[in-house]
Design a protein around this motif. Structure first.
Motif, PDB file in Angstrom:
ATOM      1  N   UNK A 168       0.797  -1.241   0.000  1.00 52.74           N
ATOM      2  CA  UNK A 168       0.000   0.000   0.000  1.00 52.74           C
ATOM      3  C   UNK A 168       0.821   1.279   0.000  1.00 52.74           C
ATOM      4  N   UNK A 169       2.045   1.233   0.534  1.00 49.08           N
ATOM      5  CA  UNK A 169       2.840   2.468   0.520  1.00 49.08           C
ATOM      6  C   UNK A 169       3.224   2.887  -0.910  1.00 49.08           C
ATOM      7  N   UNK A 170       3.168   1.930  -1.855  1.00 42.59           N
ATOM      8  CA  UNK A 170       3.421   2.274  -3.270  1.00 42.59           C
ATOM      9  C   UNK A 170       2.326   3.194  -3.815  1.00 42.59           C
ATOM     10  N   UNK A 171       1.188   3.231  -3.137  1.00 44.81           N
ATOM     11  CA  UNK A 171       0.058   4.042  -3.599  1.00 44.81           C
ATOM     12  C   UNK A 171       0.077   5.453  -3.019  1.00 44.81           C
ATOM     13  N   UNK A 172       1.083   5.759  -2.199  1.00 43.47           N
ATOM     14  CA  UNK A 172       1.177   7.098  -1.596  1.00 43.47           C
ATOM     15  C   UNK A 172       1.933   8.052  -2.524  1.00 43.47           C
ATOM     16  N   UNK A 173       1.983   9.326  -2.140  1.00 37.48           N
ATOM     17  CA  UNK A 173       2.750  10.304  -2.921  1.00 37.48           C
ATOM     18  C   UNK A 173       4.219   9.868  -2.931  1.00 37.48           C
ATOM     19  N   UNK A 174       4.971  10.319  -3.933  1.00 38.07           N
ATOM     20  CA  UNK A 174       6.395   9.946  -4.024  1.00 38.07           C
ATOM     21  C   UNK A 174       7.162  10.298  -2.759  1.00 38.07           C
ATOM     22  N   UNK A 179       9.951   8.146   1.822  1.00 32.84           N
ATOM     23  CA  UNK A 179      10.200   8.257   3.264  1.00 32.84           C
ATOM     24  C   UNK A 179      10.020   6.896   3.932  1.00 32.84           C
ATOM     25  N   UNK A 180       8.894   6.232   3.654  1.00 36.65           N
ATOM     26  CA  UNK A 180       8.618   4.945   4.296  1.00 36.65           C
ATOM     27  C   UNK A 180       9.532   3.833   3.786  1.00 36.65           C
ATOM     28  N   UNK A 181       9.870   3.885   2.500  1.00 35.43           N
ATOM     29  CA  UNK A 181      10.788   2.878   1.947  1.00 35.43           C
ATOM     30  C   UNK A 181      12.120   2.925   2.681  1.00 35.43           C
ATOM     31  N   UNK A 182      12.647   4.152   2.831  1.00 36.13           N
ATOM     32  CA  UNK A 182      13.937   4.318   3.518  1.00 36.13           C
ATOM     33  C   UNK A 182      13.836   3.854   4.956  1.00 36.13           C
ATOM     34  N   UNK A 183      12.725   4.231   5.613  1.00 37.68           N
ATOM     35  CA  UNK A 183      12.513   3.888   7.024  1.00 37.68           C
ATOM     36  C   UNK A 183      12.462   2.366   7.201  1.00 37.68           C
ATOM     37  N   UNK A 184      11.717   1.691   6.336  1.00 37.11           N
ATOM     38  CA  UNK A 184      11.567   0.244   6.454  1.00 37.11           C
ATOM     39  C   UNK A 184      12.890  -0.467   6.194  1.00 37.11           C
ATOM     40  N   UNK A 185      13.640   0.021   5.195  1.00 39.38           N
ATOM     41  CA  UNK A 185      14.927  -0.601   4.868  1.00 39.38           C
ATOM     42  C   UNK A 185      15.887  -0.434   6.047  1.00 39.38           C
TER      43      UNK A 185
END
Ligand code: ZN
Length: 190
Positions: A168-174, A179-185
């Motif tokens: 679902x985070x792929x459906x958010x604004x860039x 932000x979330x991609x970096x945080x999760x990684x």
């Protein structure tokens, strides 16, 4: 299979978290409607209820196949039992299983704050269709078609996305997505 019989019995499956590559892969159609598939569904429901969540797709437990379970109706309450201990009680179950689902029609739009068992701690508004038509198969391979709206439609779209390799985070604004991609990684590396 009577799904009701399986709601509280089963095994805990471990849930894959983002950015595991299986979550970004398009899942394969289910072709064999076997006892093993029933067992998998039973364990997925058990895992979903105890996570707790309202939906769980097969890629989230490491199986890249087009199948998910959901229950948008059950109640979860914390009660004090006779020995004075707090325990979680689940009731009003409505387990559903969708195999090889296809969204055949859409209308309207709605926004809801979504979360995902594979992206712990993240809750964000996602825009979805208000009403959808879904064709799917049950555990016996029989075809069904339903019209879903509101919470069921939102959950179906979220879970169906998992089968297409979309979290679902792929459906958010860039901005939010990155932000979330970096945080999760970062959290995964910890
Ligand atoms: Zn999810």
């Amino acid at each position: 299979m009577n799904l009701e019989n399986y709601k509280l019995k089963g095994e805990h499956l471990s849930i894959v978290t983002y950015p595991d590559p299986i979550l970004s892969r398009a899942a394969e159609p289910v072709t064999d409607f076997t006892k093993d598939l029933e067992h998998l569904v039973k364990d997925m429901l058990f895992t979903m209820y105890h996570a707790p969540g309202i939906g769980l797709a097969a890629p989230q437990i490491g199986q890249s196949i087009r199948l998910f379970v959901l229950d948008v109706d059950y109640e979860r309450e914390t009660v004090t039992n006779s020995s004075g201990k707090e325990e979680v009680r689940l009731s009003d179950f409505n387990p559903q299983v969708f195999i090889n689902p296809v969204i055949t029609g859409t209308s309207g739009s709605t926004t809801y704050e979504e979360g995902c068992l594979s992206v712990p701690g993240v809750y964000e508004d996602v825009k979805r269709f208000q009403t959808i038509h879904v064709k799917y198969q049950d555990l016996k391979g029989h075809f069904h078609e339903i019209v879903a709206d509101d919470m069921l439609a939102i959950c179906l779209q979220h879970e169906n996305d998992h089968l297409d390799g979309i979290v679902f985070i792929e459906r958010l604004s860039n901005l939010k997505k990155n932000f979330y991609k970096k945080k999760m990684i970062k959290e995964k590396v910890k």
